[in-house]
Design a protein around this motif. Structure first.
Motif, mmCIF file in Angstrom:
data_model
loop_
_atom_site.group_PDB
_atom_site.id
_atom_site.type_symbol
_atom_site.label_atom_id
_atom_site.label_comp_id
_atom_site.label_asym_id
_atom_site.label_seq_id
_atom_site.Cartn_x
_atom_site.Cartn_y
_atom_site.Cartn_z
ATOM 1 N N UNK A 1 0.824 -1.207 0.000
ATOM 2 C CA UNK A 1 0.000 0.000 0.000
ATOM 3 C C UNK A 1 0.860 1.261 0.000
ATOM 4 N N UNK A 2 0.302 2.351 -0.456
ATOM 5 C CA UNK A 2 1.056 3.605 -0.505
ATOM 6 C C UNK A 2 0.387 4.606 0.427
ATOM 7 N N UNK A 3 1.109 5.672 0.709
ATOM 8 C CA UNK A 3 0.544 6.732 1.545
ATOM 9 C C UNK A 3 0.583 8.039 0.785
ATOM 10 N N UNK A 4 -0.445 8.865 0.982
ATOM 11 C CA UNK A 4 -0.425 10.199 0.384
ATOM 12 C C UNK A 4 0.561 11.067 1.174
ATOM 13 N N UNK A 5 1.117 12.078 0.518
ATOM 14 C CA UNK A 5 2.010 13.024 1.223
ATOM 15 C C UNK A 5 1.183 14.227 1.658
ATOM 16 N N UNK A 6 1.396 14.695 2.893
ATOM 17 C CA UNK A 6 0.535 15.799 3.365
ATOM 18 C C UNK A 6 0.919 17.129 2.706
ATOM 19 N N UNK A 7 -0.093 18.003 2.693
ATOM 20 C CA UNK A 7 0.025 19.285 1.990
ATOM 21 C C UNK A 7 1.191 20.140 2.460
ATOM 22 N N UNK A 8 1.420 20.134 3.798
ATOM 23 C CA UNK A 8 2.466 21.025 4.330
ATOM 24 C C UNK A 8 3.848 20.575 3.823
ATOM 25 N N UNK A 9 4.054 19.253 3.708
ATOM 26 C CA UNK A 9 5.339 18.760 3.196
ATOM 27 C C UNK A 9 5.516 19.193 1.744
ATOM 28 N N UNK A 10 4.445 19.039 0.970
ATOM 29 C CA UNK A 10 4.501 19.399 -0.452
ATOM 30 C C UNK A 10 4.833 20.890 -0.603
ATOM 31 N N UNK A 11 4.112 21.712 0.175
ATOM 32 C CA UNK A 11 4.313 23.163 0.107
ATOM 33 C C UNK A 11 5.751 23.520 0.493
ATOM 34 N N UNK B 1 -3.716 9.932 -6.233
ATOM 35 C CA UNK B 1 -4.444 11.025 -6.892
ATOM 36 C C UNK B 1 -4.457 12.286 -6.025
ATOM 37 N N UNK B 2 -4.677 12.124 -4.694
ATOM 38 C CA UNK B 2 -4.770 13.306 -3.825
ATOM 39 C C UNK B 2 -3.448 14.078 -3.828
ATOM 40 N N UNK B 3 -2.335 13.347 -3.731
ATOM 41 C CA UNK B 3 -1.016 13.993 -3.743
ATOM 42 C C UNK B 3 -0.782 14.673 -5.085
ATOM 43 N N UNK B 4 -1.151 13.968 -6.142
ATOM 44 C CA UNK B 4 -0.973 14.503 -7.492
ATOM 45 C C UNK B 4 -1.746 15.819 -7.644
ATOM 46 N N UNK B 5 -2.982 15.821 -7.132
ATOM 47 C CA UNK B 5 -3.795 17.022 -7.290
ATOM 48 C C UNK B 5 -3.293 18.170 -6.414
ATOM 49 N N UNK B 6 -2.761 17.834 -5.242
ATOM 50 C CA UNK B 6 -2.177 18.883 -4.388
ATOM 51 C C UNK B 6 -0.978 19.519 -5.095
ATOM 52 N N UNK B 7 -0.187 18.706 -5.746
ATOM 53 C CA UNK B 7 0.972 19.226 -6.492
ATOM 54 C C UNK B 7 0.509 20.091 -7.668
ATOM 55 N N UNK B 8 -0.524 19.611 -8.348
ATOM 56 C CA UNK B 8 -0.995 20.323 -9.544
ATOM 57 C C UNK B 8 -1.586 21.696 -9.225
ATOM 58 N N UNK B 9 -1.944 21.899 -7.959
ATOM 59 C CA UNK B 9 -2.507 23.206 -7.586
ATOM 60 C C UNK B 9 -1.415 24.266 -7.454
#
Ligand code: NAD
Length: 478
Positions: A4-14, A179-187
């Motif tokens: 299984x994989x885990x999504x990366x949280x928004x604050x890390x991405x930012x 998908x959630x991580x991908x979409x957070x990045x795309x924003x």
């Protein structure tokens, strides 16, 4: 077995995105030598992880070592080598001659890094689809954030180690997730987004990029047709086309998706295909099932999807020429040839992305061309023929991202050719100088001089100037 994989949280991405801002600005001035050093770091780290990569690929989809080296590692290393060899030349500003209206000036095109780039990859070639655009991004002087596919998690984890060994996160960072991580990045307002994946998700990416007016390269998929005409070398066509179809178990964006064969040579061609499958994968279904040279399907969902395509086709009257055994628990689909597939069957409507090849007999090349042109433009198109007029007709009357004459798939490995789709199969190109340009801004630079014509445009707009302008309008119309 996929983990299984885990999504990366928004604050890390930012945080990673912000950390790359200063690097991107300083890398704007980077020299060829500095960029080459980054590519060398990537190469060293890749090679250090070769053994671990084999294990990760086997865990994710039973990909044989030979195919990992041949279709993932070799093309990745070759892309690095080609970039290192040519980068100095590609970075050189391109001088352009003055036009008549701009006589007296000097001008050139400057290749500037775009800045912070996002690379999103699919699962089917999880290493090469990541490394190839990363090489272009680094060669062009950019920072990058990479989002691998959640469907090949072991390779994604390996990539994370490879990149962490070679780069600081403010230079190149890998962000795992779905998908959630991908979409957070795309924003985020990336300077360029390089996406490889399906046309459906390509549209999502382009819509997200539009919000920030980020430029995009979209490497998409679709149904790539192959044509074998009545003059083709049947044995050679069967040998090469079936390699292109069954390598990676058909999970290849440019695999021949379906095949038109001239009715007069169909039986001979089918016999050659059946013999090729037996020689490569074994005589019996059991031998094929346990053959270590045949990759498995990425997961159970995709295995069931392909099983659904087979059931739909046979229910509608398609005949199985060989294969069609499916083991959903083991994510296995046998190398399969289908005959008499009705056009409305789902296997003729959707990208197959598995080891299933529908074979369609034809008598009139014009009808084949019309049928191809009635579908979205494919990523690749293959024609096998010894008749130049047939080859010319196919090449001039159809459109596709790339094409091979008497070959298939290998155009992707040609470092001096652009690789990419057209409309539904993609926007923009990658590889070699085309990848370098995709990740560069081509800035127009004009150096002033004495330009006689410009003086005409200075106010006041006197009658004399108006008369001269009238001559100019007349002159530029020629
Ligand atoms: P996909 O489009 O489902 O996923 C690709 C990436 O996008 C993944 O990283 C995924 O996490 C992300 N993603 C998925 N849905 C998303 C959404 N709604 N919003 C944002 N991100 C999302 O593709 P796939 O199944 O991984 O790969 C198969 C497809 O890729 C096929 O169509 C194949 O032809 C194509 N492909 C094209 C090339 C090429 O070079 N042109 C190469 C390999 C694969």
């Amino acid at each position: 077995m996929n983990t299984p994989f885990q999504e990366t949280d928004l604050s890390t991405i930012q945080a990673v995105f912000e950390a790359q801002a200063a690097t991107a600005l300083s890398w704007r001035q980077s020299t060829a030598a500095q960029r080459i050093e980054r590519l060398e770091r990537l190469r060293t780290s890749l090679l250090a992880h070769q053994e671990a990569l084999h294990e990760a690929f086997f865990a994710d989809f039973h990909k044989p070592r030979f195919e990992v080296d041949g279709t993932e590692l070799v093309p990745s290393l070759d892309e690095i080598r080609h970039n290192i060899r040519c980068l100095k030349r590609w970075m050189r500003p391109t001088r352009v001659r003055a036009t008549e209206l701009t006589l007296g000036t000097r001008a050139h095109v400057q290749y500037q890094p775009r800045g912070r780039c996002l690379i999103i990859a699919p699962w089917n070639y999880p290493l090469y689809m990541m490394v190839s655009p990363l090489v272009s991004a680094l060669a062009a002087g950019n920072t990058a954030i990479l989002k691998p596919s959640e469907m090949a998690p072991r390779v994604a984890q390996m990539l994370a180690s490879i990149l962490a060994q070679a780069f600081a996160p403010q230079e190149v960072a890998l962000v795992e997730g779905g998908v959630a991580t991908s979409q957070a990045l795309l924003a985020l307002p990336f300077d360029h987004i390089f996406f490889t994946g399906s046309p459906a998700v390509g549209k999502v990416v382009m819509a997200a990029a539009a919000k920030n007016l980020s430029s995009v390269t979209l490497e998409l998929g679709g149904k790539s047709p192959a044509i074998v005409d009545e003059t083709a070398d049947i044995q050679e066509a069967a040998r090469v086309l079936l390699w292109g179809k069954f390598v990676n178990a058909g999970q290849t964006c440019i695999a021949p998706d379906y095949l038109y064969v001239h009715a007069s040579v169909k039986d001979a061609f089918v016999a050659a295909c059946q013999a090729t499958i037996r020689a490569r994968y074994g005589d019996s279904a059991q031998q094929q099932r346990t053959n270590p040279d045949f990759t498995h399907i990425i997961n159970q969902r995709h295995t069931q999807r392909i099983q659904g395509l087979l059931e739909d086709a046979t229910t509608r009257g398609a005949r199985v020429l060989c294969g069609a055994q499916v083991d959903t628990a083991g994510n296995y689909v046998a190398p399969t040839l289908l005959d008499q597939v009705p056009m409305e069957a789902r296997v003729m409507q959707e990208e197959i992305f598995g080891p299933v090849l529908p074979i369609i007999a034809y008598t009139d090349l014009q009808q084949v061309i019309a049928a191809i042109n009635a579908e979205p433009k494919p990523l690749a198109l293959y024609v096998w023929s010894r008749k130049q007029s047939n080859i010319d007709r196919v090449l001039t009357e159809t459109s596709s991202g790339g094409a091979c004459v008497n070959h298939c798939v290998v155009h992707i490995a040609h470092g001096n050719l652009p690789f990419g789709g057209v409309n539904n199969s993609g926007i923009g190109s990658s590889h070699g100088i085309y990848g370098f340009k995709a990740f560069s801004h081509e800035r127009a630079v004009l150096k002033g001089g004495w330009v006689p014509s410009i003086r005409l445009f200075f106010p006041p707009y006197t009658a004399g100037r108006a008369k001269l302008l009238k001559y100019l309008v007349h002159w530029v119309r020629r």
